[in-house]
Scaffold this motif. Structure first.
Motif, PDB file in Angstrom:
ATOM      1  N   ASP A  21       0.814  -1.219   0.000  1.00  0.00           N
ATOM      2  CA  ASP A  21       0.000   0.000   0.000  1.00  0.00           C
ATOM      3  C   ASP A  21       0.851   1.274   0.000  1.00  0.00           C
ATOM      4  OD1 ASP A  21      -2.647   1.060  -0.124  1.00  0.00           O
ATOM      5  OD2 ASP A  21      -2.478   1.711   1.967  1.00  0.00           O
ATOM      6  N   ALA A  24      -0.125   3.966  -2.826  1.00  0.00           N
ATOM      7  CA  ALA A  24      -1.430   4.572  -2.537  1.00  0.00           C
ATOM      8  C   ALA A  24      -1.343   5.506  -1.337  1.00  0.00           C
ATOM      9  CB  ALA A  24      -2.464   3.480  -2.294  1.00  0.00           C
ATOM     10  N   ARG A  28      -1.918   9.598  -1.328  1.00  0.00           N
ATOM     11  CA  ARG A  28      -2.958  10.140  -0.426  1.00  0.00           C
ATOM     12  C   ARG A  28      -2.363  11.201   0.486  1.00  0.00           C
ATOM     13  NH1 ARG A  28      -4.767   4.631   0.092  1.00  0.00           N
ATOM     14  NH2 ARG A  28      -3.579   4.457   2.042  1.00  0.00           N
ATOM     15  N   ASP A  50      -8.660   9.804  -8.184  1.00  0.00           N
ATOM     16  CA  ASP A  50      -7.953   8.568  -8.527  1.00  0.00           C
ATOM     17  C   ASP A  50      -6.955   8.778  -9.659  1.00  0.00           C
ATOM     18  OD1 ASP A  50      -9.387   7.339  -6.581  1.00  0.00           O
ATOM     19  OD2 ASP A  50     -10.802   6.331  -7.927  1.00  0.00           O
ATOM     20  N   ARG A  53      -3.962  11.040  -8.652  1.00  0.00           N
ATOM     21  CA  ARG A  53      -2.975  10.329  -7.826  1.00  0.00           C
ATOM     22  C   ARG A  53      -2.101   9.427  -8.686  1.00  0.00           C
ATOM     23  NH1 ARG A  53      -7.660   9.256  -4.370  1.00  0.00           N
ATOM     24  NH2 ARG A  53      -7.698  10.753  -2.653  1.00  0.00           N
ATOM     25  N   GLN A  54      -2.749   8.708  -9.605  1.00  0.00           N
ATOM     26  CA  GLN A  54      -2.004   7.783 -10.458  1.00  0.00           C
ATOM     27  C   GLN A  54      -1.005   8.523 -11.336  1.00  0.00           C
ATOM     28  OE1 GLN A  54      -4.438   5.710 -13.314  1.00  0.00           O
ATOM     29  NE2 GLN A  54      -2.921   4.116 -13.665  1.00  0.00           N
TER      30      GLN A  54
END
Length: 387
Positions: A21, A24, A28, A50, A53-54
């Motif tokens: 994680d 991610a 975040r 989403d 962030r990617q």
């Protein structure tokens, strides 16, 4: 940037991204830090974070991976800086994002890993990223965006639409380049598209769009676009195109709507006095996926330097597509059956040609692998982000 600095940055980033994680959590934390310190920046991003962030993680990862090759990352960062003007990004935002990244990395790794030396290495890296992007953005004289009014929306397949727009002012772009667009139904969400016609002084532009399963923007374009809609369109990016100083013959390979940037190049070439020979392989799963084949045949019939080779994985259309399969005109190459990478590499190495590939990521990589395995030199193969 010295080798010690590069090593510290790459090692730290690998620790974060290899943790469960880790990617991610890192993204975040970056955006949580950014919005807490600079609440006004939240308006620059879409409601769903989403994709943002990617893309942030991909951009940081690319820079970190290529940190020891400035000739690779500096043009990338310059292009990124020019592209970020469409979001309304200001100089102060780069500082805010840089601080948010540093705080997130330090929080994730802890003081045992985040030493004074690591901190300084990352500060140098963030400074390089910020300065390069800001410099490119501030030196750009073109508009950050154009407004385009939809004048025609034509659904050519269940999941493919051709959209034509009239720009508020002409946009100069190289045939083969791409732009990003934002549509009314998806505010602050951008999707990269390649114009399917060359730049013209009338400000006309055309896009071919396939609906991506699970996508945010493409379903709105294919299924909900109407004449009169206003789109925002960013400045052109990318380097795919025909080098006018090079007379080497060419191979162009397109799958689905990937035909758009190649089509624009061919149309531009058709306006010139002389051209190299071009073999165009246009492919799809079914014959109907070659939705623009008749335009390509017309180009070939009036331009003897162009050979069009249709390719489909299946011999017949699916049951839900009831229109007949168009027959190749006399003198045109008959449609071949198979995966396009296998078909193209079956003709030989094409080692004496410049090769362009456009399509999905998997199609580009598979086709490139097939060509390399057949003996094609890697330096002959070019591709931009998928259409």
């Amino acid at each position: 940037m010295d080798s010690t600095t590069v090593s510290l940055v790459q090692t730290t980033f690998k620790i974060v991204t290899s943790a469960e994680d880790g990617p991610a959590q890192l993204t975040r934390d970056i955006f949580a830090n950014l919005f807490a310190a600079s609440p006004e920046t939240r308006e620059l991003f879409p409601a769903s974070m989403d994709v943002s962030r990617q893309r942030l993680l991909q951009a940081i990862g690319y820079v970190v991976d290529k940190l020891d090759t400035p000739r690779r990352i500096l043009p990338f960062l310059e292009q990124l800086g020019r592209d970020h003007r469409k979001y309304g990004v200001k100089d102060a935002h780069y500082t805010a994002v840089g601080n948010a990244v540093l705080d997130a990395l330090q929080s994730f790794t802890g003081n045992q890993i985040w030493t004074v030396e690591v901190d300084e290495a990352w500060r140098q890296t963030i400074a390089l990223i910020s300065a390069t992007m800001m410099g490119a953005a501030n030196s750009e004289s073109r508009p950050s965006t154009w407004t385009g009014t939809v004048v025609e929306h034509k659904q050519v397949l269940r999941d493919v639409a051709v959209v034509r727009l009239q720009l508020d002012q002409p946009m100069e772009y190289g045939a083969g380049q791409y732009v990003s667009v934002s549509v009314p139904g998806r505010p602050r969400m951008w999707r990269y598209l390649s114009p399917a016609i060359p730049s013209n002084p009338q400000g006309q532009i055309e896009f071919h769009v396939r609906q991506v399963s699970g996508g945010w923007v493409s379903p709105a374009i294919v299924g909900q676009t109407s004449p009169g809609d206003k789109w925002s369109i960013s400045a052109p990016l990318g380097a795919l195109g025909v080098d006018r100083t090079d007379d080497r013959d060419m191979v162009m390979i397109a799958s689905g709507t990937g035909i758009a940037p190649l089509r624009a190049q061919l149309m531009e070439m058709a306006m010139r006095g002389s051209n190299p020979r071009v073999h165009l392989f246009v492919a799809g799963t079914y014959p109907c996926d070659l939705y623009d084949i008749e335009t390509l045949w017309q180009l070939s019939m009036t331009n003897p330097w162009l050979t069009v080779v249709p390719v489909s994985e299946e011999a017949e259309n699916p049951w839900w597509h009831t229109e007949p399969v168009p027959e190749s005109p006399p003198g045109m190459h008959q449609r071949l059956i198979g995966k396009v990478g296998q078909v193209v590499s079956g003709f030989g190495t094409w080692a004496d040609r410049d090769i362009q590939i456009v399509g999905s990521t998997s199609m580009v990589q598979t086709t490139k692998f097939r060509l390399l395995a057949a003996g094609t030199p890697a330096e002959c193969i070019r591709y931009d982000p998928p259409s």
